[in-house]
Enzyme design. Sequence first.
Site, PDB file in Angstrom:
ATOM      1  N   ARG A  46      62.659  43.013  44.319  1.00 33.79           N
ATOM      2  CA  ARG A  46      63.861  42.225  44.635  1.00 33.79           C
ATOM      3  C   ARG A  46      63.473  40.751  44.792  1.00 33.79           C
ATOM      4  O   ARG A  46      64.194  39.859  44.392  1.00 33.79           O
ATOM      5  CB  ARG A  46      64.550  42.757  45.901  1.00 33.79           C
ATOM      6  CG  ARG A  46      65.645  41.838  46.406  1.00 33.79           C
ATOM      7  CD  ARG A  46      66.705  42.511  47.271  1.00 33.79           C
ATOM      8  NE  ARG A  46      66.205  43.457  48.232  1.00 33.79           N
ATOM      9  CZ  ARG A  46      65.555  43.148  49.359  1.00 33.79           C
ATOM     10  NH1 ARG A  46      65.304  41.894  49.675  1.00 33.79           N
ATOM     11  NH2 ARG A  46      65.149  44.095  50.178  1.00 33.79           N
ATOM     12  N   TYR A  98      87.103  30.274  33.196  1.00 29.36           N
ATOM     13  CA  TYR A  98      87.028  31.728  33.074  1.00 29.36           C
ATOM     14  C   TYR A  98      87.779  32.389  34.241  1.00 29.36           C
ATOM     15  O   TYR A  98      87.559  32.044  35.415  1.00 29.36           O
ATOM     16  CB  TYR A  98      85.550  32.163  33.048  1.00 29.36           C
ATOM     17  CG  TYR A  98      85.388  33.649  33.127  1.00 29.36           C
ATOM     18  CD1 TYR A  98      86.021  34.489  32.206  1.00 29.36           C
ATOM     19  CD2 TYR A  98      84.645  34.249  34.134  1.00 29.36           C
ATOM     20  CE1 TYR A  98      85.914  35.866  32.289  1.00 29.36           C
ATOM     21  CE2 TYR A  98      84.514  35.618  34.222  1.00 29.36           C
ATOM     22  CZ  TYR A  98      85.161  36.416  33.299  1.00 29.36           C
ATOM     23  OH  TYR A  98      85.044  37.781  33.392  1.00 29.36           O
ATOM     24  N   ASP A 171      78.875  25.310  34.574  1.00 23.23           N
ATOM     25  CA  ASP A 171      78.777  26.590  33.868  1.00 23.23           C
ATOM     26  C   ASP A 171      78.511  26.249  32.398  1.00 23.23           C
ATOM     27  O   ASP A 171      79.395  25.780  31.689  1.00 23.23           O
ATOM     28  CB  ASP A 171      80.090  27.374  34.040  1.00 23.23           C
ATOM     29  CG  ASP A 171      80.025  28.753  33.396  1.00 23.23           C
ATOM     30  OD1 ASP A 171      79.279  28.916  32.411  1.00 23.23           O
ATOM     31  OD2 ASP A 171      80.739  29.664  33.867  1.00 23.23           O
ATOM     32  N   LYS A 196      76.330  36.307  27.335  1.00 25.64           N
ATOM     33  CA  LYS A 196      76.958  35.706  26.148  1.00 25.64           C
ATOM     34  C   LYS A 196      75.899  35.245  25.138  1.00 25.64           C
ATOM     35  O   LYS A 196      75.204  36.062  24.583  1.00 25.64           O
ATOM     36  CB  LYS A 196      77.875  34.559  26.575  1.00 25.64           C
ATOM     37  CG  LYS A 196      78.738  34.888  27.803  1.00 25.64           C
ATOM     38  CD  LYS A 196      79.658  36.068  27.581  1.00 25.64           C
ATOM     39  CE  LYS A 196      80.643  36.200  28.736  1.00 25.64           C
ATOM     40  NZ  LYS A 196      81.005  37.525  29.114  1.00 25.64           N
TER      41      LYS A 196
HETATM   42  C1  LIG Z   1      82.281  30.788  31.048  1.00 25.97           C
HETATM   43  C2  LIG Z   1      81.965  32.081  31.740  1.00 25.97           C
HETATM   44  N1  LIG Z   1      81.313  32.063  32.919  1.00 25.97           N
HETATM   45  C3  LIG Z   1      81.020  33.214  33.573  1.00 25.97           C
HETATM   46  C4  LIG Z   1      81.381  34.452  33.074  1.00 25.97           C
HETATM   47  C5  LIG Z   1      81.043  35.684  33.853  1.00 25.97           C
HETATM   48  O1  LIG Z   1      79.944  36.338  33.290  1.00 25.97           O
HETATM   49  P1  LIG Z   1      79.664  37.901  33.355  1.00 25.97           P
HETATM   50  O2  LIG Z   1      80.757  38.580  32.584  1.00 25.97           O
HETATM   51  O3  LIG Z   1      78.307  38.043  32.752  1.00 25.97           O
HETATM   52  O4  LIG Z   1      79.694  38.300  34.784  1.00 25.97           O
HETATM   53  C6  LIG Z   1      82.050  34.518  31.854  1.00 25.97           C
HETATM   54  C7  LIG Z   1      82.439  35.828  31.302  1.00 25.97           C
HETATM   55  O5  LIG Z   1      83.191  35.940  30.367  1.00 25.97           O
HETATM   56  C8  LIG Z   1      82.349  33.307  31.171  1.00 25.97           C
HETATM   57  O6  LIG Z   1      83.012  33.313  29.999  1.00 25.97           O
END
Ligand SMILES: Cc1ncc(COP(=O)(O)O)c(C=O)c1O
Length: 383
Positions: A46, A98, A171, A196
């Site tokens: 961990r 998101y 992000d 992604k």
């Molecule tokens: C821009 C963005 N940030 C964060 C996330 C969240 O990621 P996760 O689905 O891996 O938890 C997504 C998911 O689609 C996203 O498109």
Amino acid sequence: MNIETRITHAGLCTDSVTGAISTPIYQTATFRHPAVGVSTGYDYSRTVNPTRQVLENVMADLEGGDRGFAFASGMGAITTVLMMFSNGDHLLVSDDLYGGTYRVLERNFRQLGITVDYVDMTQLESVEAAIIPGHTKAILIETPTNPLMKITDLAKVSALARSKGLLTIVDNTFMTPYLQRPIELGADVVVHSGTKYLGGHNDVLSGVVVTARPELSEKIGFIQNSTGNVLGPQDSWLMLRGIKTLSLRMEKQQQNAAAIAEWLVKNPHVKQVYYPGLPGHPGREIQVKQSNGFGAMLSFRVPDAAWVERIINRVKVITYAESLGGVETLITYPMKQTHGDIPAEIRQKIGVTDDLIRLSVGIEHIDDLIGDLEQAISGGAKG
Ligand SMILES: Cc1ncc(COP(=O)(O)O)c(C=O)c1O
């Protein structure tokens, strides 16, 4: 070394004992101590796992940060960053973002006393006006935004944040460090859904945080270890394998995306196309200044919701699914999927309406992708 080489060498020969080309998967929960009070540097997975650690170091290097941290999902990464804040703190967040990030802020963090205002980050004056002195602690930015591809000037917003003593969190999921490195532009923390483009094959969930400075690394490292939100060794290895081809995939994906965007613009049934590389895109100049490409995400509007359904039902090469960034082209209906948790009136206000379709463009042959869209859209027109 150039970033393409550093990407390709992700995890290369990290095991000096055997010289293994690929980083081994250290599938272990714990580690033997040589003697009381003596540690190999690895105590418990961990806290540190060697496979995850290689991925974390790769991400810190690619983003140009101090340290990297790998989580079980992008939301795990975002949640960990948000746990740096406490009751009474206020955050400014991109108004187009998101849906899962919106949900965790509204449903989980608001009840802990952390409040949020959603602002159009393309308007620096609106960002400045929304800062509540003494309460606002950070600005959380998606650029390009999801799904409307609005571009925020990262250098300007980071400079504003710094002048007011706020953190800038970016992000960087849509761009990846291959195309955009927010820390170089002044950001303090970068987050990713590694699910992604970094993973790239729609086969692993993961999240990444990269911190710009040791004091932030200290905080994130503490939260990661104390809450136990970590990526397992097998998934860390899948991420390392995926990252090796990131630059090639990104190049091909954005080349396909640009071709599709240009084709969609000319299609008489398409009302509007959102792609930062299009000449008329309002954020194009900033995108050129702060990144090395336009990415492979785009959205477009068709006449109405009935069209959306017909198009989605007709695609054959393109797959109807949530998520993005993988080698396969996916079509998404943001209103019902990725942004379903955002209240209808807010969606309406920002433009995530029932006529909007999002595409994550993959690496297939461009003729097959355009051919598929052509038949689906002209079929959509027939009803
Ligand atoms: C821009 C963005 N940030 C964060 C996330 C969240 O990621 P996760 O689905 O891996 O938890 C997504 C998911 O689609 C996203 O498109």
